[in-house]
Design a protein around this motif. Structure first.
Motif, PDB file in Angstrom:
ATOM      1  N   THR A  87      -5.249  -0.774 -10.545  1.00  0.00           N
ATOM      2  CA  THR A  87      -5.612  -0.907  -8.953  1.00  0.00           C
ATOM      3  C   THR A  87      -6.226  -2.502  -8.988  1.00  0.00           C
ATOM      4  O   THR A  87      -7.070  -3.024  -9.717  1.00  0.00           O
ATOM      5  CB  THR A  87      -6.376   0.021  -8.458  1.00  0.00           C
ATOM      6  N   GLN A  88      -6.146  -3.069  -7.743  1.00  0.00           N
ATOM      7  CA  GLN A  88      -6.692  -4.422  -7.536  1.00  0.00           C
ATOM      8  C   GLN A  88      -7.560  -4.268  -6.034  1.00  0.00           C
ATOM      9  O   GLN A  88      -7.122  -4.371  -5.146  1.00  0.00           O
ATOM     10  CB  GLN A  88      -5.797  -5.517  -7.560  1.00  0.00           C
ATOM     11  N   GLY A 126      -9.493  -0.942  -1.679  1.00  0.00           N
ATOM     12  CA  GLY A 126      -8.384  -0.472  -1.101  1.00  0.00           C
ATOM     13  C   GLY A 126      -7.213   0.202  -1.720  1.00  0.00           C
ATOM     14  O   GLY A 126      -6.876   1.396  -1.413  1.00  0.00           O
ATOM     15  N   HIS A 127      -6.882  -0.492  -2.760  1.00  0.00           N
ATOM     16  CA  HIS A 127      -5.990   0.173  -3.725  1.00  0.00           C
ATOM     17  C   HIS A 127      -6.489   1.297  -4.572  1.00  0.00           C
ATOM     18  O   HIS A 127      -5.620   2.193  -4.502  1.00  0.00           O
ATOM     19  CB  HIS A 127      -5.467  -0.974  -4.753  1.00  0.00           C
ATOM     20  N   SER A 128      -7.589   1.324  -4.661  1.00  0.00           N
ATOM     21  CA  SER A 128      -8.339   2.368  -5.413  1.00  0.00           C
ATOM     22  C   SER A 128      -8.399   3.619  -4.522  1.00  0.00           C
ATOM     23  O   SER A 128      -7.966   4.833  -4.796  1.00  0.00           O
ATOM     24  CB  SER A 128      -9.647   2.187  -5.687  1.00  0.00           C
ATOM     25  N   VAL A 158      -6.402   3.946  -2.090  1.00  0.00           N
ATOM     26  CA  VAL A 158      -4.870   4.800  -1.979  1.00  0.00           C
ATOM     27  C   VAL A 158      -4.497   5.698  -2.905  1.00  0.00           C
ATOM     28  O   VAL A 158      -4.051   6.728  -2.715  1.00  0.00           O
ATOM     29  CB  VAL A 158      -3.955   3.561  -1.871  1.00  0.00           C
ATOM     30  N   MET A 170       0.825  -1.274  -0.122  1.00  0.00           N
ATOM     31  CA  MET A 170      -0.014  -0.010  -0.001  1.00  0.00           C
ATOM     32  C   MET A 170       0.771   1.228   0.029  1.00  0.00           C
ATOM     33  O   MET A 170       0.651   2.223  -0.658  1.00  0.00           O
ATOM     34  CB  MET A 170      -1.076  -0.143   1.094  1.00  0.00           C
ATOM     35  N   ILE A 171       2.003   1.286   0.947  1.00  0.00           N
ATOM     36  CA  ILE A 171       2.971   2.517   1.005  1.00  0.00           C
ATOM     37  C   ILE A 171       3.583   2.829  -0.293  1.00  0.00           C
ATOM     38  O   ILE A 171       3.615   3.827  -0.775  1.00  0.00           O
ATOM     39  CB  ILE A 171       3.872   2.201   2.117  1.00  0.00           C
ATOM     40  N   GLU A 172       4.008   1.460  -1.054  1.00  0.00           N
ATOM     41  CA  GLU A 172       4.590   1.666  -2.397  1.00  0.00           C
ATOM     42  C   GLU A 172       3.797   2.174  -3.546  1.00  0.00           C
ATOM     43  O   GLU A 172       4.191   3.026  -4.185  1.00  0.00           O
ATOM     44  CB  GLU A 172       5.258   0.316  -2.715  1.00  0.00           C
ATOM     45  N   LEU A 173       2.345   1.650  -3.527  1.00  0.00           N
ATOM     46  CA  LEU A 173       1.495   2.242  -4.519  1.00  0.00           C
ATOM     47  C   LEU A 173       1.319   3.819  -4.292  1.00  0.00           C
ATOM     48  O   LEU A 173       1.205   4.424  -5.049  1.00  0.00           O
ATOM     49  CB  LEU A 173      -0.045   1.660  -4.136  1.00  0.00           C
ATOM     50  N   PHE A 174       0.973   4.194  -2.778  1.00  0.00           N
ATOM     51  CA  PHE A 174       0.739   5.604  -2.341  1.00  0.00           C
ATOM     52  C   PHE A 174       1.968   6.571  -2.956  1.00  0.00           C
ATOM     53  O   PHE A 174       1.776   7.678  -3.704  1.00  0.00           O
ATOM     54  CB  PHE A 174       0.562   5.718  -0.876  1.00  0.00           C
TER      55      PHE A 174
END
Length: 214
Positions: A139-140, A143-145, A147, A1-5
């Motif tokens: 996104t998957q 939650g990813h969306s 972020v 999550m942090i990497e995606l953000f």
């Protein structure tokens, strides 16, 4: 999550370029009262947010309606972002923005610049629209969306702060430092754009092989 953000945050920061929007806003609002300037800054960010949220939530459905695959959009969006990166590296993007600002400023009938050119195309332009659609398509799950949307909100808030502090910010940063930072961010955006193209081509090849049974 942090990497995606972090990835989404950097992408939006480079494409929207809050420090780059600040001097344009400062130049366009010369002579305006502090209250009017703040109102235009808030309105510009809110309108841009509405546009970007609209494409983030409904952009994929729009592509399906037009018969465009996500992989094709990834490739096209990556190429578009790469062109923006080239403009940043060679400082053509700044010149183009300044020329657009001068044309708007020369028109005495235009007193409110919050919608055009600030909200669109300077904040919610082709690059930022393509970016949010590309990131949302990768996104998957919810939650990813969330972020990705949180990263976009953070950049929009940062843009609002930059517009409100446009005058002092320009005196603090200076033109030379801004040019160096812009070029460095351009190189980073070029790498991200190339990754979008690679992902799009790879996914297209995999889908093609799956369809043919090879």
């Amino acid at each position: 999550m942090i990497e995606l953000f972090v990835s989404a945050f950097i992408t939006f920061f480079v494409v929207i370029d809050p420090p780059g929007c600040a001097p344009i806003f400062a130049g366009l609002t010369t002579g305006a009262s502090a209250v009017h300037r703040r109102a235009m800054a808030v309105r510009a960010v809110l309108v841009a947010a509405a546009i970007l949220f609209g494409f983030a939530l409904f952009g994929e459905a729009l592509l399906r309606a037009l018969g465009i695959s996500l992989n094709a959009f990834r490739i096209a969006g990556g190429i578009m972002l790469f062109l923006i990166a080239l403009e940043m590296v060679f400082e053509r993007r700044t010149e183009r923005r300044e020329d657009r600002a001068e044309k708007v400023k020369a028109d005495e009938e235009i007193t409110d610049i919050s919608i055009f050119p600030m909200a669109m195309p300077m904040i919610a332009g082709p690059g930022s629209i393509a970016s949010v659609m590309l990131l949302m398509s990768q996104t998957q799950g919810l939650g990813h969306s969330i972020v990705v949307l949180a990263a976009m909100i953070a950049i929009l808030l940062l843009t609002l702060v930059a517009l409100l502090a446009a005058g002092p910010l320009m005196r603090l940063v200076g033109a030379k430092i801004e040019a160096v930072v812009s070029r460095l961010l351009g190189v980073l955006l070029a790498a991200l754009a190339a990754q979008f193209v690679i992902d799009g081509i790879t996914a297209s090849l995999v889908a093609g092989r799956a369809a043919t049974g090879h």
